[in-house]
Design an enzyme around this catalytic site. Structure first.
Site, PDB file in Angstrom:
ATOM      1  N   TYR A 160     -10.647   5.479  -4.320  1.00  0.00           N
ATOM      2  CA  TYR A 160     -11.588   5.423  -3.192  1.00  0.00           C
ATOM      3  C   TYR A 160     -13.025   5.113  -3.641  1.00  0.00           C
ATOM      4  O   TYR A 160     -13.802   4.549  -2.895  1.00  0.00           O
ATOM      5  CB  TYR A 160     -11.619   6.791  -2.480  1.00  0.00           C
ATOM      6  CG  TYR A 160     -10.672   6.965  -1.309  1.00  0.00           C
ATOM      7  CD1 TYR A 160      -9.519   6.207  -1.173  1.00  0.00           C
ATOM      8  CD2 TYR A 160     -10.947   7.924  -0.337  1.00  0.00           C
ATOM      9  CE1 TYR A 160      -8.658   6.402  -0.110  1.00  0.00           C
ATOM     10  CE2 TYR A 160     -10.087   8.123   0.738  1.00  0.00           C
ATOM     11  CZ  TYR A 160      -8.950   7.366   0.845  1.00  0.00           C
ATOM     12  OH  TYR A 160      -8.110   7.578   1.903  1.00  0.00           O
ATOM     13  N   SER A 176      -0.641  11.727   2.708  1.00  0.00           N
ATOM     14  CA  SER A 176      -0.402  12.915   3.534  1.00  0.00           C
ATOM     15  C   SER A 176      -0.705  12.607   4.996  1.00  0.00           C
ATOM     16  O   SER A 176      -1.590  11.815   5.301  1.00  0.00           O
ATOM     17  CB  SER A 176      -1.258  14.081   3.051  1.00  0.00           C
ATOM     18  OG  SER A 176      -2.628  13.752   3.160  1.00  0.00           O
ATOM     19  N   HIS A 217      -5.752   0.117   7.507  1.00  0.00           N
ATOM     20  CA  HIS A 217      -5.907   1.158   8.544  1.00  0.00           C
ATOM     21  C   HIS A 217      -6.694   0.604   9.739  1.00  0.00           C
ATOM     22  O   HIS A 217      -7.361   1.360  10.452  1.00  0.00           O
ATOM     23  CB  HIS A 217      -6.628   2.416   8.036  1.00  0.00           C
ATOM     24  CG  HIS A 217      -6.117   2.960   6.731  1.00  0.00           C
ATOM     25  ND1 HIS A 217      -4.778   3.058   6.447  1.00  0.00           N
ATOM     26  CD2 HIS A 217      -6.768   3.447   5.639  1.00  0.00           C
ATOM     27  CE1 HIS A 217      -4.637   3.576   5.230  1.00  0.00           C
ATOM     28  NE2 HIS A 217      -5.821   3.806   4.720  1.00  0.00           N
ATOM     29  N   ASP A 247       1.397   2.848   3.645  1.00  0.00           N
ATOM     30  CA  ASP A 247       0.587   3.997   3.203  1.00  0.00           C
ATOM     31  C   ASP A 247       1.502   5.173   2.843  1.00  0.00           C
ATOM     32  O   ASP A 247       1.115   6.338   2.942  1.00  0.00           O
ATOM     33  CB  ASP A 247      -0.422   4.415   4.287  1.00  0.00           C
ATOM     34  CG  ASP A 247      -1.578   5.250   3.751  1.00  0.00           C
ATOM     35  OD1 ASP A 247      -1.712   5.375   2.520  1.00  0.00           O
ATOM     36  OD2 ASP A 247      -2.330   5.795   4.577  1.00  0.00           O
ATOM     37  N   ARG A 261     -14.878  10.403   3.354  1.00  0.00           N
ATOM     38  CA  ARG A 261     -14.406  10.582   1.973  1.00  0.00           C
ATOM     39  C   ARG A 261     -14.852   9.442   1.059  1.00  0.00           C
ATOM     40  O   ARG A 261     -14.533   9.411  -0.123  1.00  0.00           O
ATOM     41  CB  ARG A 261     -12.878  10.673   1.953  1.00  0.00           C
ATOM     42  CG  ARG A 261     -12.341  11.909   2.631  1.00  0.00           C
ATOM     43  CD  ARG A 261     -10.905  11.707   3.070  1.00  0.00           C
ATOM     44  NE  ARG A 261     -10.826  10.725   4.150  1.00  0.00           N
ATOM     45  CZ  ARG A 261      -9.693  10.405   4.795  1.00  0.00           C
ATOM     46  NH1 ARG A 261      -8.565  10.985   4.457  1.00  0.00           N
ATOM     47  NH2 ARG A 261      -9.701   9.505   5.765  1.00  0.00           N
ATOM     48  N   HIS A 316       0.853  -1.203   0.000  1.00  0.00           N
ATOM     49  CA  HIS A 316       0.000   0.000   0.000  1.00  0.00           C
ATOM     50  C   HIS A 316       0.884   1.247   0.000  1.00  0.00           C
ATOM     51  O   HIS A 316       1.267   1.749   1.057  1.00  0.00           O
ATOM     52  CB  HIS A 316      -0.900  -0.009   1.239  1.00  0.00           C
ATOM     53  CG  HIS A 316      -1.874   1.134   1.303  1.00  0.00           C
ATOM     54  ND1 HIS A 316      -2.974   1.121   2.111  1.00  0.00           N
ATOM     55  CD2 HIS A 316      -1.922   2.315   0.662  1.00  0.00           C
ATOM     56  CE1 HIS A 316      -3.656   2.252   1.966  1.00  0.00           C
ATOM     57  NE2 HIS A 316      -3.015   3.006   1.095  1.00  0.00           N
ATOM     58  N   GLY A 352      -3.920  15.928  -1.195  1.00  0.00           N
ATOM     59  CA  GLY A 352      -4.747  16.866  -1.937  1.00  0.00           C
ATOM     60  C   GLY A 352      -6.051  17.179  -1.242  1.00  0.00           C
ATOM     61  O   GLY A 352      -6.911  17.859  -1.802  1.00  0.00           O
ATOM     62  N   GLU A 353      -6.194  16.710  -0.012  1.00  0.00           N
ATOM     63  CA  GLU A 353      -7.468  16.918   0.682  1.00  0.00           C
ATOM     64  C   GLU A 353      -7.574  18.311   1.299  1.00  0.00           C
ATOM     65  O   GLU A 353      -8.626  18.689   1.803  1.00  0.00           O
ATOM     66  CB  GLU A 353      -7.655  15.832   1.745  1.00  0.00           C
ATOM     67  CG  GLU A 353      -7.823  14.460   1.112  1.00  0.00           C
ATOM     68  CD  GLU A 353      -7.620  13.321   2.099  1.00  0.00           C
ATOM     69  OE1 GLU A 353      -7.708  13.554   3.306  1.00  0.00           O
ATOM     70  OE2 GLU A 353      -7.368  12.192   1.645  1.00  0.00           O
TER      71      GLU A 353
HETATM   72 ZN    ZN Z   1      -6.185   4.787   2.920  1.00  0.00          ZN
END
Ligand code: ZN
Length: 388
Positions: free
Chosen positions: A130, A289, A224, A285, A163, A61, A69-70
């Site tokens: 996503y 960010s 996660h 991950d 999200r 991952h 970019g959030e």
């Molecule tokens: Zn994730």
């Protein structure tokens, strides 16, 4: 050819000490003593005391093209460098998109995986991002999996998160079915990577899919699962029922203070609860960010996660009393098995020449080989990306 002389090792089925010969990108032989190998033409010999040989690490991952970019365009994170991976001992990597499937595309991700393969790394990708319905390269998940060698699965699809695209059960079940069938056509394992958020529904859609369809549990890879105490408890229960659970190693002190279970502690607690080690993986991950908020909840900064967190979590697990052999499986044999990659995650003849040599005492990474190529020598990267 490279001959690693008289080294302790983990990851060979029977040997704990011996010689490792690599050539043509593969491990050619692992023996207690390979007599005569140093006489082979062009063989380089590495003989250094106090080292331990491990299989190259597998990180399933990583946001290879950047993520984030959030917080607006200025918060998009950068692409990964070759040396970010090699210095971390990662020789097999799976890239994915994340929240942003608009300004990041699967074509760029596929190009990035091929660029990493070009220097000797074993790079793959997940199709989609996503959202459900997912974006694809060829028009469908089944076609992407069946026709593109680098595509090993789908993801990371977001569930129980603000999200997420908030998919209906039928949409999610269809995606799982397409992952399975596309993978079957190409002889792949077929991974459905699932990003779990902080929402209270947790694994609800996964559980319902398992209960109401014929799709086997091995395709589902929720990640996660250490992000908060409740989700971690869900991970333990799911792992005990035979599900695979993944814990994320990139973190911040703030996340930990707010209740995230550190990946090292997550391994230890899972094992204590009876979860089979085979059901546990770690992933970094990386290039995602990591936002930093002040006490009023205002965004004050953003950092980028790094793949070096992967083996650091293993070292931390060892410091907590988890046997190195067990902790190591979460970043070698277990993700390799999940991804259906028979030639990585072990030190055995015919496997890729992916070897990490660490100091026996400190577990500090000293040498890294990918596809039999010396990538990190005495802690210094000797192969870099073209623009590093
Ligand atoms: Zn994730």
């Amino acid at each position: 050819m490279i001959l690693i002389r008289s080294v302790e090792m983990i990851g060979h089925p029977t040997l704990s000490q011996g010689d490792i010969l690599m050539g043509g990108g593969r491990i050619l032989a692992v023996e207690a003593e390979l007599s005569g190998a140093e006489g082979l033409p062009g063989v380089q010999i590495l003989e250094e005391t106090g080292l331990l040989a491990l299989p190259g690490f597998v990180d399933a991952h990583v946001h290879l093209c950047g993520g984030g970019g959030e917080g607006g365009f200025a918060t998009r994170t950068p692409e990964i460098n070759v040396t970010d991976l090699t210095l971390a001992g990662v020789t097999t990597v799976v890239g994915c998109l994340g929240t942003d499937g608009v300004t990041r595309g699967l074509e760029g991700l596929l190009a990035k995986t091929r660029a990493l393969c070009h220097v000797g790394l074993n790079a793959f990708m997940l199709t989609g991002n996503y959202r459900i319905p997912v974006s694809t390269l060829t028009g469908s998940v089944i076609r992407d999996l069946a026709l593109i060698d680098r595509v090993l699965g789908v993801g990371e699809v977001a569930l129980s998160d603000h999200r997420s695209s908030q998919p209906a059960f039928e949409e999610f079940a269809r995606l799982a079915a397409d992952t399975r069938v596309g993978a079957m056509l190409a002889g792949k394992a077929g991974v459905l990577g699932i990003h779990l958020g902080d929402g209270p529904r947790m694994l609800e859609l996964v559980e319902r899919t398992l209960a109401e369809t014929e799709i086997p549990v091995r395709h589902f890879w929720p990640t996660h699962m250490n992000r908060n105490p409740e989700l971690f408890e869900e991970a333990v229960a799911y792992g005990l029922r035979g599900g695979r659970v993944d814990f994320t190693t990139c973190t911040t002190p703030q996340f930990i203070a707010e209740g995230e279970v550190p990946a090292a502690a997550a391994i230890k607690r899972c094992l204590a609860a009876g979860v089979p080690i085979a059901n546990i993986t770690l992933s970094s991950d990386a290039q995602g960010s990591l936002p930093v908020f002040d006490e009023a909840g205002q965004l004050t900064g953003i950092t980028v996660g790094k793949p070096e967190s992967l083996f650091r979590a293993v070292r931390e697990a060892v410091a907590l009393g988890v046997p190195l052999e067990a902790a190591l499986r979460t970043i070698t044999a277990n993700p390799a098995e999940m991804l259906g990659l028979a030639d990585v995650g072990r030190l055995a003849p015919q496997c890729r020449g992916d070897v990490v040599l660490v100091r026996r005492d400190t577990l500090e990474i000293r040498h890294v080989f990918a596809e039999g190529r010396w990538m990190v020598e005495a802690g210094v990267p000797v192969v870099k990306g073209l623009f590093e």
